[in-house]
Structure formats: C-alpha cells, structure tokens
Design a protein around this motif. Structure first.
Motif, mmCIF file in Angstrom:
data_model
loop_
_atom_site.group_PDB
_atom_site.id
_atom_site.type_symbol
_atom_site.label_atom_id
_atom_site.label_comp_id
_atom_site.label_asym_id
_atom_site.label_seq_id
_atom_site.Cartn_x
_atom_site.Cartn_y
_atom_site.Cartn_z
ATOM 1 N N MET A 171 0.834 -1.186 0.000
ATOM 2 C CA MET A 171 0.000 0.000 0.000
ATOM 3 C C MET A 171 0.869 1.235 0.000
ATOM 4 O O MET A 171 1.991 1.211 0.464
ATOM 5 C CB MET A 171 -0.909 -0.004 1.234
ATOM 6 N N ASN A 172 0.375 2.336 -0.536
ATOM 7 C CA ASN A 172 1.117 3.575 -0.525
ATOM 8 C C ASN A 172 1.073 4.191 0.868
ATOM 9 O O ASN A 172 0.138 3.991 1.633
ATOM 10 C CB ASN A 172 0.522 4.573 -1.531
ATOM 11 N N GLY A 173 2.085 4.979 1.192
ATOM 12 C CA GLY A 173 2.110 5.639 2.483
ATOM 13 C C GLY A 173 1.005 6.660 2.595
ATOM 14 O O GLY A 173 0.706 7.385 1.654
ATOM 15 N N ARG A 174 0.392 6.738 3.743
ATOM 16 C CA ARG A 174 -0.677 7.709 3.971
ATOM 17 C C ARG A 174 -0.097 8.967 4.562
ATOM 18 O O ARG A 174 0.686 8.926 5.503
ATOM 19 C CB ARG A 174 -1.727 7.121 4.908
ATOM 20 N N ASP B 60 7.043 20.156 11.721
ATOM 21 C CA ASP B 60 6.222 19.180 11.013
ATOM 22 C C ASP B 60 5.069 19.847 10.269
ATOM 23 O O ASP B 60 4.480 19.244 9.365
ATOM 24 C CB ASP B 60 5.678 18.119 11.983
ATOM 25 N N ARG B 61 4.739 21.096 10.603
ATOM 26 C CA ARG B 61 3.679 21.813 9.900
ATOM 27 C C ARG B 61 4.121 22.280 8.513
ATOM 28 O O ARG B 61 3.303 22.690 7.705
ATOM 29 C CB ARG B 61 3.199 23.008 10.727
ATOM 30 N N TYR B 62 5.411 22.215 8.256
ATOM 31 C CA TYR B 62 5.939 22.649 6.963
ATOM 32 C C TYR B 62 6.592 21.491 6.209
ATOM 33 O O TYR B 62 7.140 21.693 5.133
ATOM 34 C CB TYR B 62 6.976 23.763 7.167
ATOM 35 N N GLN B 63 6.515 20.292 6.781
ATOM 36 C CA GLN B 63 7.186 19.134 6.213
ATOM 37 C C GLN B 63 6.160 18.060 5.858
ATOM 38 O O GLN B 63 5.292 17.750 6.672
ATOM 39 C CB GLN B 63 8.182 18.568 7.227
ATOM 40 N N HIS B 64 6.264 17.485 4.673
ATOM 41 C CA HIS B 64 5.362 16.406 4.285
ATOM 42 C C HIS B 64 5.721 15.136 5.057
ATOM 43 O O HIS B 64 6.873 14.719 5.084
ATOM 44 C CB HIS B 64 5.445 16.150 2.784
ATOM 45 N N LEU B 65 4.714 14.531 5.684
ATOM 46 C CA LEU B 65 4.905 13.327 6.481
ATOM 47 C C LEU B 65 4.037 12.209 5.935
ATOM 48 O O LEU B 65 2.875 12.424 5.583
ATOM 49 C CB LEU B 65 4.536 13.590 7.950
ATOM 50 N N HIS B 66 4.601 10.999 5.886
ATOM 51 C CA HIS B 66 3.860 9.822 5.440
ATOM 52 C C HIS B 66 4.012 8.710 6.472
ATOM 53 O O HIS B 66 5.032 8.641 7.179
ATOM 54 C CB HIS B 66 4.381 9.328 4.084
ATOM 55 N N HIS B 67 3.008 7.863 6.550
ATOM 56 C CA HIS B 67 3.054 6.743 7.483
ATOM 57 C C HIS B 67 2.931 5.428 6.734
ATOM 58 O O HIS B 67 2.130 5.296 5.808
ATOM 59 C CB HIS B 67 1.924 6.843 8.513
ATOM 60 N N HIS B 68 3.750 4.460 7.135
ATOM 61 C CA HIS B 68 3.686 3.098 6.596
ATOM 62 C C HIS B 68 3.655 2.146 7.792
ATOM 63 O O HIS B 68 4.539 2.194 8.652
ATOM 64 C CB HIS B 68 4.896 2.784 5.726
ATOM 65 N N PHE C 295 6.478 2.405 -1.853
ATOM 66 C CA PHE C 295 6.537 3.835 -2.164
ATOM 67 C C PHE C 295 7.843 4.157 -2.897
ATOM 68 O O PHE C 295 7.843 4.871 -3.909
ATOM 69 C CB PHE C 295 6.440 4.652 -0.878
ATOM 70 N N ALA C 296 8.962 3.651 -2.387
ATOM 71 C CA ALA C 296 10.257 3.923 -2.997
ATOM 72 C C ALA C 296 10.328 3.387 -4.426
ATOM 73 O O ALA C 296 10.824 4.065 -5.341
ATOM 74 C CB ALA C 296 11.374 3.320 -2.142
ATOM 75 N N THR C 297 9.818 2.186 -4.628
ATOM 76 C CA THR C 297 9.825 1.590 -5.970
ATOM 77 C C THR C 297 8.984 2.400 -6.934
ATOM 78 O O THR C 297 9.387 2.672 -8.069
ATOM 79 C CB THR C 297 9.308 0.143 -5.903
ATOM 80 N N GLU C 298 7.807 2.803 -6.482
ATOM 81 C CA GLU C 298 6.892 3.585 -7.318
ATOM 82 C C GLU C 298 7.503 4.918 -7.739
ATOM 83 O O GLU C 298 7.263 5.401 -8.849
ATOM 84 C CB GLU C 298 5.588 3.827 -6.564
#
Length: 231
Positions: free
Chosen positions: A1-4, A127-135, A144-147
């Motif tokens: 699944m892709n990171g949320r 963190d309010r200015y940085q994109h964050l993803h969860h896996h 995600f890295a492969t994609e």
C-alpha cells in the motif's frame, strides 16, 4: 500500500505547548517580529492576522508574516529529492529531532514506519511545513520507494556497511534509520539497496539516532545540494 499522509486537524493556535513542546504559537515578545509597520503588502502570501499582531513563529526571516500554506508551497518548489524514513516500532523519541533536521535540509518528505503516533516535541512545529507519510510496515515504504524510483539507503553500523565518509549517495533516495537501541529491523536491512555506517572512535556501540540522521542528511547535502540556494 502507498504511504498515507499524516494530517493533524487541530488548529495550530489551539495546540498547547505541553502537547508539542516549545511552539511557534507561544507569542513570546522576544521571538520573531512585531506587527507590520507601514502599509500592508498586497501579496496574498501574507497572513492578515500575522501582519496585525506580529509573527513569533520558528521560521526564517524570508517567511515572516507568510501564511503556512504559502510557506509549504514555496518549500515544495525548493525541496531536495531525498526522503527520510525512521522506524517507530517502539515509540522512538528521536523522531521529532529527525523531522526538524529534515526540514532544515529541505527533505522531500519524512516517512514514519511502524506506529503512527510519535512525540512531536522535538520537531519544534517544523512538522507543519514538512510532508509526512506513514507506513505500517517496511513493505509499504519499499512500495513507495519503488513507485517513485528511489533507492533505499539504510543507516546502521552492521558488518558490510559502507562508510558514509567515502560512499557516493544516490541523488534520489530514501535514507532509512532504525530505532535508538535495536537499530534497523531485519525487514529494513533486507529492503535496502545498500547500508552505510558512520565512523566512530569512542567507546559507545552506537550514536543517537537523531544525531545519525543529521550526519547522513548533511552528507547528502555536501554531495548534491546547491549551496548558493541556502538561507
């Protein structure tokens, strides 16, 4: 699944200092700048509330009085093509520091692998200015890295690791860090294109995960960043 993407729906001004540590919303008179003096700018990047009351946030001077959305949009045009990931299976307390450092070096995004919740205190609201993803698992980060065509570079002082002092890092990559203490999980080590280590000369077996992240990110900056574009 892709990171949320991790989203925090609580308005910044409503969050307490205890919840996120020292913040940009504490309105300390000795931090930042006061109300705008003279005619207000007409550029829609500026926040009327900040112009009226002053800007006490933890931002560089170039972003004073700007709306948060405008800052993020400007940063998106300047971010570097490396990502940072850190495992969080035991509530690693270093994640806030990693996020803050990733913001300082304009990382494309930060990925939290494992538990979604983490202590934001050390992030100092960056963190309010940085994109964050969860896996939830390492496999999600790998997908995600492969994609996105990103090499996964693990950081650990394990046998066979290449010295960060001499290795050439890929320009487009994910720098993957393990937790304080146990280091990288077996899944993370298997997922990596290669592993790098940081030279140590003292008695300790390892160094703090937040410090290690800063060292490796700076190694990437020295190899690939346009230093004339720094603040």
């Amino acid at each position: 699944m892709n990171g949320r993407t991790i989203q925090d729906s609580t308005p910044a001004r409503e969050q307490s200092a205890d919840a996120v540590g020292p913040t940009e919303w504490t309105h300390r008179d000795d931090v930042g700048v006061g109300p705008w003096e003279g005619p207000w700018p007409t550029d829609d990047r500026y926040d009327p509330e900040l112009l009226e009351h002053g800007d006490r946030r933890n931002v560089v001077d170039a972003y004073r009085y700007w709306r948060r959305e405008a800052i993020v949009a400007d940063m998106d045009a300047r971010r570097h093509p490396f990502h940072v990931a850190i495992e969080n299976f035991q509530h690693d307390h270093n994640i806030g520091t990693v996020v803050r450092t990733a913001n300082a070096f304009a990382a494309k995004a930060v990925h939290i692998v494992g538990k979604k919740r983490w202590n934001r205190r050390g992030a100092m609201v960056t963190d309010r200015y940085q994109h964050l993803h969860h896996h939830a698992e390492v496999s999600g980060l790998v997908e995600f890295a492969t994609e996105h065509g990103l090499a996964v570079v693990a950081v650990d002082n394990t046998p066979g690791a290449q010295p960060i002092e001499t290795v050439r890092l890929p320009r487009e990559c994910v720098l993957l860090f393990g937790q304080e203490g146990p280091g990288l999980s077996e899944d993370a080590q298997r997922a990596a294109s290669f592993v790098v280590s940081i030279a140590q000369f003292g008695t300790t077996r390892s160094i703090n995960a937040g410090v290690a992240a800063g060292i490796v990110m700076h190694a990437w900056v020295r190899q690939h960043a346009d230093l004339s574009a720094s603040w």
